[in-house]
Write an enzyme that holds these catalytic residues in place. Structure first.
Site, PDB file in Angstrom:
ATOM      1  N   HIS A  39       0.723  -1.260   0.025  1.00 48.54           N
ATOM      2  CA  HIS A  39       0.025   0.134   0.015  1.00 48.54           C
ATOM      3  C   HIS A  39       0.843   1.492  -0.142  1.00 48.54           C
ATOM      4  O   HIS A  39       0.486   2.208  -0.744  1.00 48.54           O
ATOM      5  CB  HIS A  39      -0.835  -0.022   1.154  1.00 48.54           C
ATOM      6  CG  HIS A  39      -1.631   1.311   1.314  1.00 48.54           C
ATOM      7  ND1 HIS A  39      -2.845   1.391   1.045  1.00 48.54           N
ATOM      8  CD2 HIS A  39      -1.425   2.295   2.222  1.00 48.54           C
ATOM      9  CE1 HIS A  39      -3.381   2.825   1.406  1.00 48.54           C
ATOM     10  NE2 HIS A  39      -2.326   3.137   2.119  1.00 48.54           N
ATOM     11  N   GLU A  40       1.721   1.338   0.813  1.00 48.20           N
ATOM     12  CA  GLU A  40       2.804   2.390   0.810  1.00 48.20           C
ATOM     13  C   GLU A  40       3.468   2.540  -0.360  1.00 48.20           C
ATOM     14  O   GLU A  40       3.715   3.900  -0.695  1.00 48.20           O
ATOM     15  CB  GLU A  40       3.578   2.425   2.421  1.00 48.20           C
ATOM     16  CG  GLU A  40       2.855   2.505   3.410  1.00 48.20           C
ATOM     17  CD  GLU A  40       1.987   3.790   3.846  1.00 48.20           C
ATOM     18  OE1 GLU A  40       2.237   4.807   3.279  1.00 48.20           O
ATOM     19  OE2 GLU A  40       0.716   3.728   4.295  1.00 48.20           O
ATOM     20  N   HIS A  43       1.802   4.407  -2.923  1.00 45.47           N
ATOM     21  CA  HIS A  43       1.683   5.852  -2.560  1.00 45.47           C
ATOM     22  C   HIS A  43       2.807   6.473  -3.202  1.00 45.47           C
ATOM     23  O   HIS A  43       2.784   7.341  -3.869  1.00 45.47           O
ATOM     24  CB  HIS A  43       1.746   6.182  -1.024  1.00 45.47           C
ATOM     25  CG  HIS A  43       0.133   5.987  -0.556  1.00 45.47           C
ATOM     26  ND1 HIS A  43      -0.708   6.831  -0.739  1.00 45.47           N
ATOM     27  CD2 HIS A  43      -0.138   5.498   0.612  1.00 45.47           C
ATOM     28  CE1 HIS A  43      -2.101   6.487  -0.438  1.00 45.47           C
ATOM     29  NE2 HIS A  43      -1.434   5.524   0.648  1.00 45.47           N
TER      30      HIS A  43
END
Length: 81
Positions: A39-40, A43
């Protein structure tokens, strides 16, 4: 905001990175940590969750967001400055 969809992610990952001492490291992990890291990294790569779902689901969510914006239900993002 307030829109969700299931995103398929790998159950286990191998992450190559450079640590504070500029040494190459490898992290092998699974479960929640693997999901959070993916997820990070998304980003960092400029990806949103809508980039991982079907075009149909993405269009439904984007239409709902546009409708909320037109009706004034969404406030514009504020600057932290």
């Amino acid at each position: 905001p307030e829109h969700y969809a299931d995103v398929s992610r790998a159950a286990a990952i191998e992450l190559l990175y450079v640590d504070y001492d500029n040494k190459r490291q490898v992290l092998r992990t699974d479960g929640l940590l693997a999901t959070c890291l993916q997820h990070e990294i998304d980003h960092l790569d400029g990806l949103l969750f809508v980039d991982h779902i079907s075009q149909l689901k993405r269009n439904i969510i984007l239409r709902k967001l546009q409708k909320a914006k037109r009706s004034g239900a969404l406030e514009p993002a504020r600057s932290l400055a």
